[in-house]
Every structure is written in C-alpha cells, then in structure tokens.
Design an enzyme around this catalytic site. Sequence first.
Site, PDB file in Angstrom:
ATOM      1  CG  HIS A  37      26.722 -84.500 -40.702  1.00 33.14           C
ATOM      2  ND1 HIS A  37      25.721 -85.269 -41.241  1.00 33.14           N
ATOM      3  CD2 HIS A  37      26.128 -83.329 -40.347  1.00 33.14           C
ATOM      4  CE1 HIS A  37      24.581 -84.599 -41.196  1.00 33.14           C
ATOM      5  NE2 HIS A  37      24.799 -83.421 -40.660  1.00 33.14           N
ATOM      6  CG  ASP A  95      24.903 -88.187 -42.730  1.00 32.20           C
ATOM      7  OD1 ASP A  95      24.280 -87.276 -43.287  1.00 32.20           O
ATOM      8  OD2 ASP A  95      25.658 -87.994 -41.761  1.00 32.20           O
TER       9      ASP A  95
HETATM   10  P1  NAD Z   1      18.409 -74.845 -32.550  1.00 41.50           P
HETATM   11  O1  NAD Z   1      18.926 -73.515 -32.990  1.00 41.50           O
HETATM   12  O2  NAD Z   1      16.955 -75.113 -32.535  1.00 41.50           O
HETATM   13  O3  NAD Z   1      18.951 -75.157 -31.081  1.00 41.50           O
HETATM   14  C1  NAD Z   1      20.265 -74.961 -30.714  1.00 41.50           C
HETATM   15  C2  NAD Z   1      20.262 -74.597 -29.243  1.00 41.50           C
HETATM   16  O4  NAD Z   1      21.625 -74.525 -28.811  1.00 41.50           O
HETATM   17  C3  NAD Z   1      19.636 -73.233 -28.953  1.00 41.50           C
HETATM   18  O5  NAD Z   1      18.616 -73.381 -27.984  1.00 41.50           O
HETATM   19  C4  NAD Z   1      20.802 -72.391 -28.441  1.00 41.50           C
HETATM   20  O6  NAD Z   1      20.418 -71.472 -27.430  1.00 41.50           O
HETATM   21  C5  NAD Z   1      21.718 -73.472 -27.897  1.00 41.50           C
HETATM   22  N1  NAD Z   1      23.124 -73.081 -27.787  1.00 41.50           N
HETATM   23  C6  NAD Z   1      23.842 -72.288 -28.604  1.00 41.50           C
HETATM   24  N2  NAD Z   1      25.087 -72.138 -28.120  1.00 41.50           N
HETATM   25  C7  NAD Z   1      25.166 -72.873 -27.000  1.00 41.50           C
HETATM   26  C8  NAD Z   1      26.185 -73.094 -26.049  1.00 41.50           C
HETATM   27  N3  NAD Z   1      27.383 -72.509 -26.168  1.00 41.50           N
HETATM   28  N4  NAD Z   1      25.918 -73.908 -25.003  1.00 41.50           N
HETATM   29  C9  NAD Z   1      24.693 -74.461 -24.864  1.00 41.50           C
HETATM   30  N5  NAD Z   1      23.679 -74.254 -25.710  1.00 41.50           N
HETATM   31  C10 NAD Z   1      23.914 -73.481 -26.773  1.00 41.50           C
HETATM   32  O7  NAD Z   1      19.189 -75.900 -33.448  1.00 41.50           O
HETATM   33  P2  NAD Z   1      18.859 -77.451 -33.660  1.00 41.50           P
HETATM   34  O8  NAD Z   1      17.918 -77.594 -34.797  1.00 41.50           O
HETATM   35  O9  NAD Z   1      18.507 -78.065 -32.352  1.00 41.50           O
HETATM   36  O10 NAD Z   1      20.262 -77.982 -34.180  1.00 41.50           O
HETATM   37  C11 NAD Z   1      21.391 -78.004 -33.333  1.00 41.50           C
HETATM   38  C12 NAD Z   1      22.643 -78.315 -34.143  1.00 41.50           C
HETATM   39  O11 NAD Z   1      22.580 -79.615 -34.683  1.00 41.50           O
HETATM   40  C13 NAD Z   1      22.883 -77.390 -35.345  1.00 41.50           C
HETATM   41  O12 NAD Z   1      24.275 -77.099 -35.403  1.00 41.50           O
HETATM   42  C14 NAD Z   1      22.479 -78.250 -36.531  1.00 41.50           C
HETATM   43  O13 NAD Z   1      23.118 -77.842 -37.716  1.00 41.50           O
HETATM   44  C15 NAD Z   1      22.981 -79.591 -36.062  1.00 41.50           C
HETATM   45  N6  NAD Z   1      22.448 -80.777 -36.741  1.00 41.50           N
HETATM   46  C16 NAD Z   1      23.313 -81.827 -36.928  1.00 41.50           C
HETATM   47  C17 NAD Z   1      22.871 -82.979 -37.533  1.00 41.50           C
HETATM   48  C18 NAD Z   1      23.814 -84.158 -37.741  1.00 41.50           C
HETATM   49  O14 NAD Z   1      23.400 -85.123 -38.384  1.00 41.50           O
HETATM   50  N7  NAD Z   1      25.038 -84.156 -37.244  1.00 41.50           N
HETATM   51  C19 NAD Z   1      21.553 -83.079 -37.960  1.00 41.50           C
HETATM   52  C20 NAD Z   1      20.685 -82.014 -37.741  1.00 41.50           C
HETATM   53  C21 NAD Z   1      21.152 -80.853 -37.125  1.00 41.50           C
HETATM   54  C1  LMR Z   2      21.191 -82.413 -41.458  1.00 35.65           C
HETATM   55  O1  LMR Z   2      21.949 -83.250 -41.973  1.00 35.65           O
HETATM   56  O2  LMR Z   2      19.958 -82.512 -41.484  1.00 35.65           O
HETATM   57  C2  LMR Z   2      21.804 -81.252 -40.717  1.00 35.65           C
HETATM   58  O3  LMR Z   2      23.162 -81.406 -40.569  1.00 35.65           O
HETATM   59  C3  LMR Z   2      21.417 -79.952 -41.283  1.00 35.65           C
HETATM   60  C4  LMR Z   2      22.276 -79.497 -42.428  1.00 35.65           C
HETATM   61  O4  LMR Z   2      22.761 -78.349 -42.346  1.00 35.65           O
HETATM   62  O5  LMR Z   2      22.472 -80.239 -43.387  1.00 35.65           O
END
Ligand code: NAD
Ligand code: LMR
Length: 328
Positions: free
Chosen positions: A187, A159
């Site tokens: 977030h 962000d």
């Molecule tokens: P994704 O679905 O591509 O990958 C997630 C992975 O986590 C999968 O491979 C899944 O098998 C694995 N997983 C699920 N449960 C698990 C566990 N208990 N232990 C280990 N591995 C596990 O998702 P992504 O695009 O890589 O995103 C991951 C997370 O990050 C999501 O929750 C998304 O919303 C979040 N995210 C946060 C931000 C932020 O700014 N904070 C930004 C983007 C995405």
């Molecule tokens: C983001 O900020 O890109 C991620 O946290 C995805 C979302 O759900 O907003």
Amino acid sequence: MKAPVRVAVTGAAGQIGYALLFRIAAGDMLGPDQPVILHLLEITPALPALQGVVMELNDCAFPTLAGVVATDDLNVAFKDVDYALLVGARPRGPGMERKDLLEANGAIFGPQGKALNDHAKRDVKVLVVGNPANTNALIAQQNAPDLDPKQFTAMVRLDHNRALSQLAEKTGAHTTDIQRMTIWGNHSSTQYPDIHHATVKGKAAIEAVDAAWYKDSFIPTVQQRGAAIIKARGASSAASAASAAIDHMRDWAFGTQDGDWVSMAIPSDGSYGIAPGVIYGYPVTVKDGKYAIVQGLEVGAFSRERMDATDKELREERAGVEHLFAKR
Ligand code: NAD
Ligand code: LMR
C-alpha cells in the site's frame, strides 16, 4: 440476534476512527443480526476525546451495539477480541525518513502484536490500516508467535476500490459491473493495480481501454490517490479508508462472490515468485472465513516488472524492521 462478538479498533479517536466506528456499530461490517462490543484503544492524552466518541456511539442507540470498552491499556483492548482493526499509527512528521517512521511504528505494532498474542481469541482476524500498513502488519505478526501468521493482514482494499472507480468512470460502467480487479504488493506508490484479468460487463477490461491510458493515467492515478487526497483535503483519506476497512473485514468474514475476487495484503507463501513472508497484496477468494490466493493467473513482462518492484520495496522495509521481531 447472534451472541455478541468483540471488535477492537486502535486510534479510535482519530479521523478514520470517527468514520469507522459508527458503521461497525450499525452493523455494516458484520451484519444487522450480529451484535458487537467495541474495544477502543487510544493513547492516554486522547482518552478525553475518545470519551466524546463513546458518548456519541451510545447516543445513536444502535440495535447492534452491545457494549463499548474505551481504554489506553493494550491488554484490555485486545482481551478476547474476534476482530482487530489496527488504525492508530505514527504519522510521518517533517524531516522524518521512512526508516524513522518504521522505527516509530515498531514501538506501536510490536507491543500490539504481543498483546493480541496474549489476549485475543485464537482465530482473531487482524487488519492493519495504519501506515506503512504492510510492514506494520508484519511487525505485529512477528510479535505474536502463538497466533496463526495468516491471521495478520493489511489493507489494499482502498486501492482496489479506487481502481474500480477509475475503471468504471473510464468505461462508462458502474463499479459493480467490474470483476477481478487486482492490487499487487505494497500500500504505497509502488503498488501495482492490474486490470489484465479484470472484466467490465463480462468483457476483458484491458481491451476496453487503450494501453497508454492504462500505463500513463490509470496506474499512476491509483498509486498517487492517497497523496492527491491529502493535497485536496489537507488531511489523508478517512471515510473511504474506513469504508475499505469494512469491505475487507466483511468479505473476510462472509466470503467473496462467485466468479469474483478481492485484493488483500497477506503473508506471501511465495506465490507468483514473491518473497515468502512479506505482507503482499494478492487477489484472493474467501470461503468459510479463510482466504486463498487466486492461482494460475498469467503474468506478462509488463506485470512482472511491476510486481517485482513492489516486492523489492517490501523486502527492503522488512530488512529495516527485522530487529523488532520477537526472538523465537
Ligand atoms: P489520525 O491522526 O486522525 O488518527 C490516528 C489516531 O491514532 C490518533 O487519535 C492517535 O492518538 C492514535 N494513536 C497513535 N498511536 C497510537 C497507539 N499506539 N495506540 C492507539 N492509538 C494510537 O489518523 P487517521 O487519519 O485516522 O489515519 C490513521 C492511519 O491510517 C495513518 O497511519 C494513515 O496514514 C493510515 N491510512 C491508511 C490507509 C490505507 O489504505 N491503508 C488509508 C488512509 C489512511
Ligand atoms: C491513502 O492511501 O489515502 C493513505 O494511505 C494516505 C497516504 O499517505 O497515502
């Protein structure tokens, strides 16, 4: 070369994992003189895909990659780790309420907090990326009674970087011309991107833009950027999220620049009237691996209202997961 450090990444076969691991292994997070041993955690069905990622990591022949451990066992994944990036989380499914999402993630972050407590280095630095990141970090922290609660943080750096990019574009500056950007709170769409203390080329940012743009364009654009990327890509942000995670950990390890600060979601100590204990985005400086909240910033009525709204959301999230905290 220094002695290797151990870096755990969960959800390692996911899309953020794919954008993150190669950069950590290449030295982008901890430097070109710091070998890393990657500890990659996945759920059992994703282990074959993870093996493919491990093959690719090895095929890069990175000078700073000193080893890879790939596992579905929490106790192996967090054994002696110096850094832990908790990325894997349960995504929101159709018809799933926020409450269901928090519950599902409690089942992930509770046991991970406990395993960190039992196996990680005592000064492990933990960053939670998996959503809802702030409250997932709180769940992990509350299941790790023997670790310093301050070691548990969540990511608002994406962000922060989004806010830099929007303000740079508006003012015709480069992101590196901007200092003292702040993301307060969660977030989520209640976050408050605050430019009242920011400068662009040394001049007050708030005077470089008009108030209507700040309120009606900048703030909602930053708040809604995650959703805009999901709409455009059909998948949530991955490379930018990975990049922000690297920025967060690098600055936590090596410190912030003089005169500037970064935004990190950290356990509130009550600063700025925020509920103590919630994992809240604050402006922080870092020195010698320890962060400190920037104190003494003036908070006007406009900011107060927004800082309180995101605090309220975090208090409500906390109330929904308190039953997942380990008994003390
Ligand atoms: P994704 O679905 O591509 O990958 C997630 C992975 O986590 C999968 O491979 C899944 O098998 C694995 N997983 C699920 N449960 C698990 C566990 N208990 N232990 C280990 N591995 C596990 O998702 P992504 O695009 O890589 O995103 C991951 C997370 O990050 C999501 O929750 C998304 O919303 C979040 N995210 C946060 C931000 C932020 O700014 N904070 C930004 C983007 C995405
Ligand atoms: C983001 O900020 O890109 C991620 O946290 C995805 C979302 O759900 O907003």
